[in-house]
Write an enzyme that holds these catalytic residues in place. Structure first.
Site, PDB file in Angstrom:
ATOM      1  N   HIS A 307     114.971 164.326  -6.956  1.00  0.00           N
ATOM      2  CA  HIS A 307     114.179 163.450  -6.078  1.00  0.00           C
ATOM      3  C   HIS A 307     114.912 163.178  -4.770  1.00  0.00           C
ATOM      4  CE1 HIS A 307     116.141 159.482  -6.879  1.00  0.00           C
ATOM      5  NE2 HIS A 307     116.269 159.897  -8.119  1.00  0.00           N
ATOM      6  N   ASP A 319     122.610 160.078  -6.545  1.00  0.00           N
ATOM      7  CA  ASP A 319     121.245 159.729  -6.943  1.00  0.00           C
ATOM      8  C   ASP A 319     120.331 159.778  -5.737  1.00  0.00           C
ATOM      9  OD1 ASP A 319     119.042 158.898  -8.340  1.00  0.00           O
ATOM     10  OD2 ASP A 319     119.661 156.821  -8.504  1.00  0.00           O
ATOM     11  N   GLU A 353     110.837 158.495  -6.366  1.00  0.00           N
ATOM     12  CA  GLU A 353     111.173 158.278  -7.776  1.00  0.00           C
ATOM     13  C   GLU A 353     111.676 156.858  -7.988  1.00  0.00           C
ATOM     14  OE1 GLU A 353     113.554 157.925 -11.376  1.00  0.00           O
ATOM     15  OE2 GLU A 353     114.285 157.668  -9.333  1.00  0.00           O
ATOM     16  N   GLU A 354     112.405 156.346  -6.989  1.00  0.00           N
ATOM     17  CA  GLU A 354     113.130 155.092  -7.210  1.00  0.00           C
ATOM     18  C   GLU A 354     112.246 153.857  -7.320  1.00  0.00           C
ATOM     19  OE1 GLU A 354     115.960 154.877  -8.152  1.00  0.00           O
ATOM     20  OE2 GLU A 354     117.187 156.494  -7.354  1.00  0.00           O
ATOM     21  N   ASP A 381     118.688 164.544 -12.493  1.00  0.00           N
ATOM     22  CA  ASP A 381     118.711 163.188 -11.917  1.00  0.00           C
ATOM     23  C   ASP A 381     119.699 162.289 -12.656  1.00  0.00           C
ATOM     24  OD1 ASP A 381     118.181 160.931 -10.432  1.00  0.00           O
ATOM     25  OD2 ASP A 381     116.281 160.480 -11.410  1.00  0.00           O
ATOM     26  N   HIS A 452     123.000 153.381  -7.469  1.00  0.00           N
ATOM     27  CA  HIS A 452     122.282 152.288  -6.794  1.00  0.00           C
ATOM     28  C   HIS A 452     123.209 151.290  -6.098  1.00  0.00           C
ATOM     29  CE1 HIS A 452     118.367 152.780  -9.406  1.00  0.00           C
ATOM     30  NE2 HIS A 452     118.835 153.933  -8.955  1.00  0.00           N
TER      31      HIS A 452
HETATM   32 ZN   LIG Z   1     117.596 159.028  -9.519  1.00  0.00          ZN
END
Ligand SMILES: [Zn+2]
Length: 489
Positions: A307, A319, A353-354, A381, A452
């Site tokens: 993603h 990520d 996606e997030e 991912d 994140h």
């Molecule tokens: Zn991800």
């Protein structure tokens, strides 16, 4: 002693007699003791050579790392709706066109949430020195509504889980800030179950705010869903329930959650909380789709994907820039080696996606009638740690059909195969429709230290391990796109 000598002789005679009976019957002894062995599945010598070429070329290439450096450093964080997300869409599309792929941008409307100011301090707590406060490190959760511009001040109540919240009841929650202090289980992550460890902790980020709001809380905090000890808050999406007021929500660093819990065990703790994010109207964005047309069954598609959107605090390297560049490299290698698989290789850089999965939803809607032609789908991912093999979702026979590939991958320490219930968020609708889906099994012991956070930066990706992931995913994608067998569903 004599019996000791006799026993072996008797045994030998017995075996000889049995053997002569077998010979008379025209069968070999092994056939009586177990069912006929099916010869192990083999790929053609040519396919084996080609898979090994793909694997080797990936292990020697710096293409993916250079792409990742551009996505992470030149473009930077790519939250849905941001100018960087748009730049990333255009960049990946251009790079895939350079490889000669047939590239399409498929429109998706995405949530457009923008982070604002985010500060907090404890303004009252047991034994506080006069005229002081204690700063609290936190970050707003994606989708959070704001506090008033000058913040709110309220007492903080600490719970370890939903049961403790319910036990407090409305009387002791209304008007307060609830801190969900569920610890990330690093030991579980270290034992190879980082995903489940994350799953246990992230539930409070996802639905904690609404649970607290139902009891009248004015804001919700969660202990960051992740590991590490560097006072890093981990953002991520929350989901407001329809039946609860929307209250501001943020994730606090683990150390600050410990501080609040300690002080709250001694007496009253008050916090000033300022969060000023904005939710703007949905924005136009795109899934980037690039096809390398198959030579025999171009209507059949093997997806390789990651993603493209990322959280805004870091630079989206692990990520999921890594997942996107691994997918890009699968196509790049086939061009470099002039290999054209039977089926179409489809590179997808998913959007959103997030905080919405709108890209995956749009693809599922647009391509549902063509799912029968979706031969398989791969998504990476979970960072770029050393791959140990691959996960498969679907019928267990998949692993048998891919065993010759696993043997090849074992040369790079990636020969493990296992069935799982979910491989990746974006390929989930395909998996639910019966399409076999795959993901690398990665060493993810440190993944949730950075996930994140502001520390999701390029240096967290080891170039060698990224090459290993490229080798695994490209070899898997090439095998799926070339194998003569059909996959069961
Ligand atoms: Zn991800």
């Amino acid at each position: 002693m004599i019996t000791v000598i006799c026993r072996p002789i008797r045994a030998i005679l017995f075996v000889l007699v049995l053997f002569s009976i077998f010979v008379m019957l025209g069968v070999a002894p092994a056939q009586l003791s177990r069912p006929p062995a099916t010869p192990p599945l083999q790929y053609s010598p040519q396919l084996v050579v080609e898979i090994k070429k793909v694997q080797q070329a990936a292990l020697e290439s710096d293409y993916a790392y250079r792409q990742l450096a551009h996505l992470s450093n030149n473009i930077g964080p790519r939250l849905s709706g941001s100018p960087q997300a748009q730049a990333a869409v255009e960049y990946v599309a251009a790079e895939l066109r350079k490889l000669g792929l047939d590239v399409k941008l498929e429109k998706v409307m995405v949530p457009h949430w923008v982070r604002g100011e985010e500060t907090a301090a404890l303004t009252d707590y047991p034994s506080m020195a006069p005229n002081t406060t204690q700063k609290i490190v936190l970050t707003a959760l994606g989708g959070s509504v704001p506090t008033p511009a000058d913040g709110l001040v309220a007492e903080v109540v600490v719970v370890n889980n939903f049961d403790e919240l319910q036990a407090l009841g409305r009387d002791r929650v209304a008007g307060k800030i609830v801190l969900f202090n569920a610890k990330f289980d690093q030991q579980l992550a270290d034992n190879g179950f980082a995903g489940p460890a994350y799953g246990q902790a992230v539930i409070y980020r996802g639905i904690g705010a609404s649970a607290a709001a139902r009891l009248g809380a004015v804001a919700a905090l969660n202990r960051s869903a992740g590991g590490a000890d560097y006072r890093l808050p981990h953002t991520g999406a929350l989901r407001y329930a329809d039946d609860a007021p929307k209250i501001p929500a943020a994730a606090v660093a683990a150390e600050d959650a410990d501080l609040i819990a300690h002080l709250a065990s001694e007496g009253k703790v008050k916090m000033r909380l300022v969060l000023t994010p904005q939710t703007l109207p949905d924005a136009v964005s795109y899934n980037v789709i690039g096809d390398l047309k198959g030579s025999e069954h171009s209507e059949q598609v093997v997806i390789v994907s990651g993603h493209l959107d990322s959280w805004d605090l870091g630079r989206g390297a692990i990520d999921d820039g890594a997942g996107v560049v691994v997918a890009m490299q699968a196509a790049q290698l086939l061009r470099q080696l002039k290999l054209r698989p039977k089926r179409t290789l489809r590179v997808i850089a998913w959007m959103n996606e997030e905080n919405g999965t709108r890209g995956a939803q749009a693809y599922a809607k647009d391509y549902q009638s063509d799912f029968a032609n979706h031969f398989a789908a791969i998504e990476t991912d979970l960072g770029a740690g050393h791959p140990l093999g691959f996960n498969a979702q679907g019928k267990p026979e998949l692993l048998t059909l891919l065993q010759p590939l696993a043997v090849i991958l074992q040369s790079q320490g990636a020969g493990v195969t296992r069935m799982v219930e979910e491989t990746g968020t974006d390929v989930e609708p395909l998996g639910a429709a019966g399409v076999p889906t795959f993901s690398p099994i990665q060493d993810s012991r440190t993944y949730f230290n950075y996930h994140h956070t502001a520390a999701d930066t390029l240096d967290k990706v080891n170039p060698r391990e990224l090459q290993e992931n490229c080798a695994l995913v490209a070899a898997l994608a090439y095998t799926l796109a070339s194998m003569p067998q059909f996959l069961p569903r």
